[in-house]
Write a protein that holds these residues in place. Structure first.
Motif, PDB file in Angstrom:
ATOM      1  N   ALA A  32       0.833  -1.208   0.000  1.00 32.81           N
ATOM      2  CA  ALA A  32       0.000   0.000   0.000  1.00 32.81           C
ATOM      3  C   ALA A  32       0.867   1.258   0.000  1.00 32.81           C
ATOM      4  CB  ALA A  32      -0.937   0.000   1.208  1.00 32.81           C
ATOM      5  N   VAL A  33       1.959   1.242   0.753  1.00 37.14           N
ATOM      6  CA  VAL A  33       2.871   2.386   0.785  1.00 37.14           C
ATOM      7  C   VAL A  33       3.508   2.565  -0.592  1.00 37.14           C
ATOM      8  CG1 VAL A  33       5.040   3.255   1.764  1.00 37.14           C
ATOM      9  CG2 VAL A  33       3.295   2.290   3.266  1.00 37.14           C
ATOM     10  N   LEU A  34       3.890   1.455  -1.224  1.00 40.13           N
ATOM     11  CA  LEU A  34       4.457   1.536  -2.571  1.00 40.13           C
ATOM     12  C   LEU A  34       3.456   2.166  -3.532  1.00 40.13           C
ATOM     13  CD1 LEU A  34       6.924   0.776  -4.335  1.00 40.13           C
ATOM     14  CD2 LEU A  34       5.747  -1.367  -4.838  1.00 40.13           C
ATOM     15  N   ARG A  35       2.220   1.725  -3.456  1.00 39.97           N
ATOM     16  CA  ARG A  35       1.175   2.275  -4.326  1.00 39.97           C
ATOM     17  C   ARG A  35       0.955   3.771  -4.035  1.00 39.97           C
ATOM     18  NH1 ARG A  35      -2.449  -1.020  -6.496  1.00 39.97           N
ATOM     19  NH2 ARG A  35      -3.185   0.086  -8.273  1.00 39.97           N
ATOM     20  N   ALA A  36       1.091   4.183  -2.772  1.00 38.29           N
ATOM     21  CA  ALA A  36       0.894   5.591  -2.405  1.00 38.29           C
ATOM     22  C   ALA A  36       1.960   6.483  -3.022  1.00 38.29           C
ATOM     23  CB  ALA A  36       0.891   5.739  -0.879  1.00 38.29           C
ATOM     24  N   ILE A  37       3.106   5.901  -3.368  1.00 39.76           N
ATOM     25  CA  ILE A  37       4.193   6.685  -3.956  1.00 39.76           C
ATOM     26  C   ILE A  37       4.076   6.702  -5.484  1.00 39.76           C
ATOM     27  CG2 ILE A  37       6.727   6.945  -4.065  1.00 39.76           C
ATOM     28  CD1 ILE A  37       6.910   5.496  -1.417  1.00 39.76           C
ATOM     29  N   GLU A  38       2.986   6.174  -6.013  1.00 38.53           N
ATOM     30  CA  GLU A  38       2.802   6.155  -7.472  1.00 38.53           C
ATOM     31  C   GLU A  38       3.016   7.552  -8.056  1.00 38.53           C
ATOM     32  OE1 GLU A  38      -0.122   3.962 -10.634  1.00 38.53           O
ATOM     33  OE2 GLU A  38      -0.825   4.288  -8.602  1.00 38.53           O
ATOM     34  N   ALA A  39       2.537   8.569  -7.354  1.00 40.80           N
ATOM     35  CA  ALA A  39       2.845   9.959  -7.703  1.00 40.80           C
ATOM     36  C   ALA A  39       3.869  10.430  -6.669  1.00 40.80           C
ATOM     37  CB  ALA A  39       1.591  10.816  -7.641  1.00 40.80           C
ATOM     38  N   PRO A  40       4.989  11.030  -7.094  1.00 39.04           N
ATOM     39  CA  PRO A  40       6.020  11.453  -6.140  1.00 39.04           C
ATOM     40  C   PRO A  40       5.420  12.285  -5.001  1.00 39.04           C
ATOM     41  CG  PRO A  40       6.808  11.736  -8.383  1.00 39.04           C
ATOM     42  CD  PRO A  40       5.351  11.367  -8.481  1.00 39.04           C
ATOM     43  N   CYS A  41       5.989  12.106  -3.809  1.00 43.21           N
ATOM     44  CA  CYS A  41       5.448  12.808  -2.648  1.00 43.21           C
ATOM     45  C   CYS A  41       6.494  12.927  -1.550  1.00 43.21           C
ATOM     46  CB  CYS A  41       4.216  12.080  -2.113  1.00 43.21           C
ATOM     47  SG  CYS A  41       4.543  10.409  -1.562  1.00 43.21           S
ATOM     48  N   THR A  42       6.246  13.856  -0.633  1.00 39.80           N
ATOM     49  CA  THR A  42       7.095  14.008   0.545  1.00 39.80           C
ATOM     50  C   THR A  42       6.725  12.926   1.563  1.00 39.80           C
ATOM     51  OG1 THR A  42       5.546  15.461   1.674  1.00 39.80           O
ATOM     52  CG2 THR A  42       7.176  16.519   0.219  1.00 39.80           C
ATOM     53  N   THR A  43       7.519  12.803   2.593  1.00 39.94           N
ATOM     54  CA  THR A  43       7.231  11.825   3.630  1.00 39.94           C
ATOM     55  C   THR A  43       5.923  12.161   4.345  1.00 39.94           C
ATOM     56  OG1 THR A  43       9.598  11.472   3.931  1.00 39.94           O
ATOM     57  CG2 THR A  43       8.160  10.665   5.677  1.00 39.94           C
ATOM     58  N   THR A  44       5.680  13.438   4.574  1.00 40.98           N
ATOM     59  CA  THR A  44       4.429  13.851   5.224  1.00 40.98           C
ATOM     60  C   THR A  44       3.231  13.480   4.361  1.00 40.98           C
ATOM     61  OG1 THR A  44       5.579  15.658   6.324  1.00 40.98           O
ATOM     62  CG2 THR A  44       3.174  15.825   6.193  1.00 40.98           C
ATOM     63  N   GLU A  45       3.331  13.727   3.052  1.00 41.07           N
ATOM     64  CA  GLU A  45       2.246  13.385   2.140  1.00 41.07           C
ATOM     65  C   GLU A  45       2.086  11.862   2.059  1.00 41.07           C
ATOM     66  OE1 GLU A  45      -0.887  13.628  -0.597  1.00 41.07           O
ATOM     67  OE2 GLU A  45      -0.093  15.027   0.876  1.00 41.07           O
ATOM     68  N   LEU A  46       3.195  11.135   2.066  1.00 37.71           N
ATOM     69  CA  LEU A  46       3.136   9.669   2.050  1.00 37.71           C
ATOM     70  C   LEU A  46       2.396   9.157   3.280  1.00 37.71           C
ATOM     71  CD1 LEU A  46       3.889   6.888   0.956  1.00 37.71           C
ATOM     72  CD2 LEU A  46       6.127   7.148   2.073  1.00 37.71           C
ATOM     73  N   ALA A  47       2.685   9.728   4.442  1.00 40.89           N
ATOM     74  CA  ALA A  47       2.007   9.322   5.680  1.00 40.89           C
ATOM     75  C   ALA A  47       0.505   9.564   5.561  1.00 40.89           C
ATOM     76  CB  ALA A  47       2.581  10.081   6.868  1.00 40.89           C
ATOM     77  N   ARG A  48       0.130  10.714   5.000  1.00 44.22           N
ATOM     78  CA  ARG A  48      -1.290  11.022   4.828  1.00 44.22           C
ATOM     79  C   ARG A  48      -1.946  10.028   3.867  1.00 44.22           C
ATOM     80  NH1 ARG A  48      -4.713  12.818   1.579  1.00 44.22           N
ATOM     81  NH2 ARG A  48      -3.280  13.367  -0.076  1.00 44.22           N
ATOM     82  N   ARG A  49      -1.286   9.762   2.741  1.00 43.65           N
ATOM     83  CA  ARG A  49      -1.853   8.840   1.751  1.00 43.65           C
ATOM     84  C   ARG A  49      -1.988   7.420   2.296  1.00 43.65           C
ATOM     85  NH1 ARG A  49       1.662  10.247  -3.688  1.00 43.65           N
ATOM     86  NH2 ARG A  49       1.062  12.435  -3.871  1.00 43.65           N
ATOM     87  N   ALA A  50      -0.983   6.990   3.069  1.00 46.18           N
ATOM     88  CA  ALA A  50      -0.970   5.619   3.589  1.00 46.18           C
ATOM     89  C   ALA A  50      -1.758   5.480   4.889  1.00 46.18           C
ATOM     90  CB  ALA A  50       0.465   5.150   3.797  1.00 46.18           C
ATOM     91  N   GLY A  51      -2.159   6.598   5.478  1.00 45.49           N
ATOM     92  CA  GLY A  51      -2.908   6.549   6.726  1.00 45.49           C
ATOM     93  C   GLY A  51      -2.067   6.095   7.897  1.00 45.49           C
ATOM     94  N   THR A  52      -0.819   6.547   7.949  1.00 40.44           N
ATOM     95  CA  THR A  52       0.094   6.143   9.007  1.00 40.44           C
ATOM     96  C   THR A  52       0.832   7.375   9.531  1.00 40.44           C
ATOM     97  OG1 THR A  52       1.845   4.567   9.563  1.00 40.44           O
ATOM     98  CG2 THR A  52       1.979   5.591   7.404  1.00 40.44           C
ATOM     99  N   SER A  53       1.663   7.198  10.534  1.00 37.23           N
ATOM    100  CA  SER A  53       2.431   8.319  11.077  1.00 37.23           C
ATOM    101  C   SER A  53       3.592   8.662  10.144  1.00 37.23           C
ATOM    102  CB  SER A  53       2.979   7.965  12.463  1.00 37.23           C
ATOM    103  OG  SER A  53       3.989   6.980  12.344  1.00 37.23           O
TER     104      SER A  53
END
Length: 156
Positions: free
Chosen positions: A96-117
């Motif tokens: 799921a985290v890999l899929r969330a990075i499908e569009a480049p993003c910052t770590t903060t944005e990745l956390a939001r997309r993946a629903g994690t800290s």
């Protein structure tokens, strides 16, 4: 036969075969090289069946056989993308985290997309980077994660 019944039957048969495929290694030596008793073999076959069902569910959910094969291969290769023994929840979270990075993003944005800290997202990104699935570059005060060609190939 109804499609749902046919799919269920195919899952049970294929994952039984997946578990039985590992039987000779378990009888002859297993991971310790000492061989296993029949009760332990039965438990291990049940564990393998359950792991196979997780891989099958991941395929049914994503429709991407390459993702499932990639996760299984990386687990067999002893990399850190999935824990050994396989923790299906962690493997699916990393997918799921890999899929969330499908569009480049910052770590903060990745956390939001993946629903994690943010801390958890950073740790998952480090593992995916080590596996060669993402790259990370610093841009000002932030880092931006993006997929590598291998990471892109694993997504549907």
């Amino acid at each position: 036969m109804a499609p749902a019944v046919a799919t269920g039957a195919a899952l049970v048969v294929s994952q039984s075969m997946f578990a039985l495929y590992h039987l000779p290694g378990e009888v002859l030596g297993g991971s310790s090289g000492a061989g296993m008793g029949w009760p332990d073999i039965g438990l291990d076959l049940g564990r393998l069946f359950a792991i196979g069902m997780v891989f099958a569910a991941l395929y049914l959910r994503t429709g991407n056989l390459f993702l499932v094969i990639g996760i299984h291969a990386l687990q067999d290769a002893g990399t850190t993308i999935v824990a050994a023994p396989v923790d299906p929840g962690l493997a699916m979270l990393r997918a799921a985290v890999l899929r969330a990075i499908e569009a480049p993003c910052t770590t903060t944005e990745l956390a939001r997309r993946a629903g994690t800290s943010v801390t958890s997202a950073s740790q998952h990104a480090a593992v995916l980077r080590k596996a060669g699935l993402i790259t990370t570059v610093r841009r000002g005060g932030a880092v931006v994660h993006s997929l590598t060609n291998l990471g892109t190939a694993l997504l549907p």
